[in-house]
Design a protein around this motif. Structure first.
Motif, PDB file in Angstrom:
ATOM      1  N   CYS A 179       0.887  -1.507   0.145  1.00 43.28           N
ATOM      2  CA  CYS A 179      -0.097  -0.263   0.117  1.00 43.28           C
ATOM      3  C   CYS A 179       0.765   1.055   0.436  1.00 43.28           C
ATOM      4  CB  CYS A 179      -0.974  -0.031   0.954  1.00 43.28           C
ATOM      5  SG  CYS A 179      -1.882   1.236   1.153  1.00 43.28           S
ATOM      6  N   ARG A 180       2.110   1.136   0.764  1.00 40.71           N
ATOM      7  CA  ARG A 180       2.973   2.290   0.948  1.00 40.71           C
ATOM      8  C   ARG A 180       4.129   2.314   0.038  1.00 40.71           C
ATOM      9  NH1 ARG A 180       3.184   4.922   5.649  1.00 40.71           N
ATOM     10  NH2 ARG A 180       5.085   5.404   5.549  1.00 40.71           N
ATOM     11  N   HIS A 181       4.518   1.775  -0.762  1.00 43.09           N
ATOM     12  CA  HIS A 181       5.316   1.664  -1.803  1.00 43.09           C
ATOM     13  C   HIS A 181       5.303   0.969  -3.482  1.00 43.09           C
ATOM     14  CE1 HIS A 181       8.304   2.203   1.431  1.00 43.09           C
ATOM     15  NE2 HIS A 181       7.784   1.552   2.459  1.00 43.09           N
ATOM     16  N   CYS A 182       3.834   0.315  -3.831  1.00 47.08           N
ATOM     17  CA  CYS A 182       3.710   0.329  -5.563  1.00 47.08           C
ATOM     18  C   CYS A 182       2.873   1.024  -5.988  1.00 47.08           C
ATOM     19  CB  CYS A 182       3.341  -1.739  -4.409  1.00 47.08           C
ATOM     20  SG  CYS A 182       4.760  -2.626  -3.816  1.00 47.08           S
ATOM     21  N   GLN A 183       2.859   1.339  -6.894  1.00 47.98           N
ATOM     22  CA  GLN A 183       2.089   1.721  -8.022  1.00 47.98           C
ATOM     23  C   GLN A 183       1.376   0.966  -8.214  1.00 47.98           C
ATOM     24  OE1 GLN A 183       5.809   4.850  -9.201  1.00 47.98           O
ATOM     25  NE2 GLN A 183       5.316   2.571 -10.840  1.00 47.98           N
TER      26      GLN A 183
END
Length: 818
Positions: free
Chosen positions: A46-50
């Motif tokens: 959720c925080r690091h992915c596109q």
């Protein structure tokens, strides 16, 4: 990656997300082992992915081991019921712990079908179906994570890598790039996050294959090559790659940046994190793009990752020690010419030597090698061996390291020393196992002085420039600064940050030519991801606003050396919050130059308190400007004329009222009282402002025009003192008697023979009384201002900080140990 590109911001336009370069995130089995682990993985995604990134997964926990044991049981004809029940229990427990009832029921049904298929394969021919059996772990893992993402975060789908990834044969695992790339493009779906199985693939005949144990890392970099991904992050149970296996060597230090060639050598020689084939797709060997590889911990997301790529000289100085047991030294006369070349191509031995007809292989390769040589009718001898190696960029050409490596092994049996072909390792072949004791001994000798410290200098005025002018000489002659690297210069509006280091002799010129505008957020973001063992920020600004960043610096573990007085004299609550943050993160906060320029006042207080003494009084002349003014003032000329002369010489602040207000002295007394261990705030210190109220609110120019309004007061004070054979000085006083604290700064009449009365103009003097220095106080006197002494004081703090940091050990975040 900016925050607006992550899955936390799904309201961001989807078509814009598709324009960003692809990043690969791979999660290992330990990162997916339990419901709690999977919850962490979802948070990381959720925080690091596109939305157009790729998630690669291994089998959950020890699922692959359990499937392999089932296959072995079937081959030996032993009962399967207990192991099958355990497998079913583990997988269904994960499903029902994480998904809602509807999705859990659907996935449990699909798992039951797979379990029936597994039972059929085990009954029919467990050897033929080995790859199909082992592939189930990754299928279950990908299917579960995709369902969890669909339910919690965003639209997602899972891909079986066998639908697109084609290799030539299971032995070499060479990827058919054109076919695999085209297949993958056809399989991808827009506007959905892909979860893809690692470890598994197929051959040209469509048969299931695997990429070998720990092959999911290799899968991730293969996919990066096929998609020209910008970055690959391997999320695992350790927060990076270390200078030795941290499970064996407690003093191992994280290697923040590794050149590709060094990482390949570490993988080849047994590093526990790097699969030996992982880097091949990223370095062009199978057509890969110039991606960077990151190794991060899913159990400690805040810890800085290790980055592997192409870097400058500082990263090339990194050193590590690795080892391999369970090796065999094979000697055979047939290992010559084409035969040796073929064997090397097939078995990738650690070492081979045509002259002696020898090579070193893994013990697990013995049967296959024996069979290959038996075809030639060749006789071979096999000797168990191990190796220990020093690894670093061109390390074999560094005579000092070579010498230390050999000295570390001088009392141990060594069959031979040899270098890797690219000179990135020095290897010792041993006739016995490499023990933990030996590994720790060699690591201590090789890596003991390889700790890298980054240095950022904020404030490039008069003192900042002098600090930088002194820096080259300091770095060259002070051993404690051997591994300090200037990496950033920051002014109030511009910054120049160079992770590979700035040339110290031309740093200011480079700043003038290359610095760009920055925001505090950008500076903090860079510091958050800096690639050094430690980072020291030297604050030579007068800025209260910049001092407000200290809390965030400390949260990031940044050490601060400050000539800036604002933070050290902040409100009590803020001051304690900063001290607590620094203590919690292990950040050093040194500020000897906040008071007395380079004079060792803070050091003296620290030493007394640390030795068990108690401070009872602190007093003196703390302002170089006021010292100059009152040493020179003799009423022969008006005080305002003297003040303007001091302004013209640069002795006062641009607005002399900053000096005359006493606020600077008040802050210095507060800093010293706090350093002496007392709870005090600025409001507790009485402050006499030497500027009449009528002149306090004027603009600077108007004040200077009306400065004659000061003259009558100072003339009166001087005359009163003269009548008593005394003089006037601006004095700071603090005392603590029987629990009562008294503090103030003011103009005082002193006897002409008083210690504070006869100073060299601009000097400061500090008188300290304590239980040990009661009748005969400790006095520290010297220049209290000036670019040389202040810059020197900052360098003194820098050396002190580096000496404290040289032996500092970071906690290794390793699942099962910490």
């Amino acid at each position: 990656m900016t925050q607006t590109n992550t899955l936390e911001q799904l309201d961001f336009a989807q078509n814009n997300l598709e324009k960003h370069s692809v990043n690969i995130h791979k999660f290992g089995g330990s990162s997916l082992a339990t419901p709690e682990c999977l919850e962490r993985v979802v948070s990381i995604i959720c925080r690091h992915c596109q939305l157009n990134d790729i998630i690669v997964v291994s089998a959950n926990g020890k699922t692959t081991d359990l499937l392999l044991s089932l296959q072995q049981l079937a081959l030996s004809g032993e009962p399967l019921d207990t192991s099958l029940a355990l497998l079913s229990e583990q997988q269904t427990a994960l499903i029902y712990a994480l998904l809602n009832a509807e999705n859990a029921g659907r996935l449990a049904g699909e798992f039951e079908q797979d379990l029936n298929r597994l039972v059929a394969w085990l009954a029919e021919d467990p050897a033929v179906f080995e790859s199909d059996i082992l592939a189930l772990g990754e299928i279950w893992s990908a299917r579960l994570l995709s369902a969890l993402l669909n339910e919690r975060i965003c639209a997602s789908y899972y891909l079986d890598a066998r639908d697109f990834l084609v290799i030539d044969n299971p032995r070499d695992c060479r990827v058919d790039n054109p076919v695999s790339k085209a297949n993958l493009q056809n399989c991808r779906r827009g506007q959905k996050l892909a979860v893809i199985t690692g470890f598994i693939c197929k051959d040209h005949a469509g048969n299931s294959c695997t990429l070998g144990r720990n092959g999911s890392d290799y899968s991730a970099t293969i996919f990066a090559s096929l998609l020209s991904a910008k970055n690959v992050t391997l999320w695992t149970d350790v927060d990076g790659i270390y200078s030795a296996d941290p499970r064996v060597v407690p003093s191992a230090r994280k290697l923040h940046r590794l050149p590709n060639a060094v990482a390949r050598e570490l993988g080849r020689l047994g590093n526990p994190v790097l699969h030996k084939k992982t880097l091949q797709p990223l370095t062009g060997s199978i057509g890969g793009a110039a991606s960077h590889l990151h190794v991060a911990s899913s159990f400690d997301v805040q810890a800085a990752a290790t980055e592997i790529g192409e870097f400058g000289q500082i990263a090339r100085q990194e050193l590590s020690v690795t080892h391999l047991n369970d090796l065999l030294l094979v000697t055979c006369e047939a290992l010559q010419g084409d035969v040796l070349a073929d064997i090397v191509a097939e078995f990738s031995p650690v070492y081979s030597d045509q002259k002696s007809g020898q090579l070193v292989i893994l013990a697990s390769q013995q049967k296959a090698l024996t069979d290959a040589l038996a075809v030639l009718g060749a006789q071979l001898t096999v000797t168990p061996v191990s190796l220990i190696a020093a690894v670093g960029y061109q390390v074999a050409l560094r005579l000092d390291i070579y010498g230390r490596f050999k000295r570390a092994l001088k009392n141990d049996r060594v069959l031979r020393f040899f270098n890797s072909e690219e000179q990135h390792s020095i290897i010792a072949l041993l006739p016995q196992e490499t023990t933990p004791e030996l590994l720790n001994k060699v690591h201590h000798e090789i890596v003991k002085d390889a700790r890298h410290i980054g240095l950022v200098v904020a404030g490039l005025g008069n003192i900042g420039q002098r600090f930088l002018e002194l820096l080259p000489g300091q770095l060259s002659r002070i051993p404690a600064l051997e591994n300090v690297h200037l990496v950033g210069l920051v002014s109030s509006k511009k910054a120049l940050i160079q992770p590979d280091g700035l040339e110290v002799n031309s740093a200011l010129a480079d700043f003038s030519a290359q610095a760009t505008d920055y925001t505090n957020g950008e500076l903090l973001d860079w510091l958050k991801h800096h690639p050094y063992d430690e980072m020291i920020l030297v604050d030579i600004t007068p800025s209260e606003a910049f001092s407000r960043l200290y809390g965030e610096f400390f949260d990031l573990g940044i050490h601060v050396i400050g000539a800036n007085k604002w933070a050290a004299s902040a409100g009590t609550d803020i001051y304690h919050e900063l001290k607590n943050k620094a203590g919690k993160s292990g950040s050093l906060w040194l500020g000897n130059t906040t008071v007395g320029a380079g004079l060792p006042v803070n050091y003296a207080l620290d030493d007394l308190l640390g030795s068990g003494d108690q401070i009872t009084e602190i007093s003196g002349v703390f302002s170089g400007t006021l010292s100059w003014l009152f040493e020179h003032y003799d009423a022969q000329k008006p005080f305002s004329v003297l003040l303007k002369e001091a302004l013209a010489q640069g002795i006062t602040e641009p607005d002399p009222r900053e000096d005359l207000s006493g606020r600077d002295v008040q802050r210095k007394l507060l800093i010293l009282a706090r350093a002496a261990g007392f709870e005090l705030s600025l409001e507790d210190i009485n402050c006499q402002n030497l500027v009449p109220e009528s002149l306090q609110e004027l603009g600077t120019e108007a004040f200077l025009q009306q400065a004659a309004g000061l003259d009558a007061y100072f003339l009166q004070q001087y005359q009163q003192a003269n009548e008593k054979n005394a003089c006037i000085r601006y004095i700071a006083r603090f005392s603590s008697q029987q629990g009562k604290v008294k503090a103030g700064v003011s103009l005082e009449l002193l006897a002409v023979e008083h210690a504070f009365a006869n100073l060299t103009p601009c000097d400061n003097i500090f008188q300290i009384k304590s239980h040990w220095y009661q009748d005969n106080p400790l006095i520290i006197r010297g220049p209290g201002a000036g670019r040389d002494v202040t810059a020197g004081g900052l360098h003194s703090d820098l050396v002190t900080a580096c000496r404290q940091l040289v032996n500092k050990q970071h906690q290794v975040t390793l699942k099962g140990i910490n």
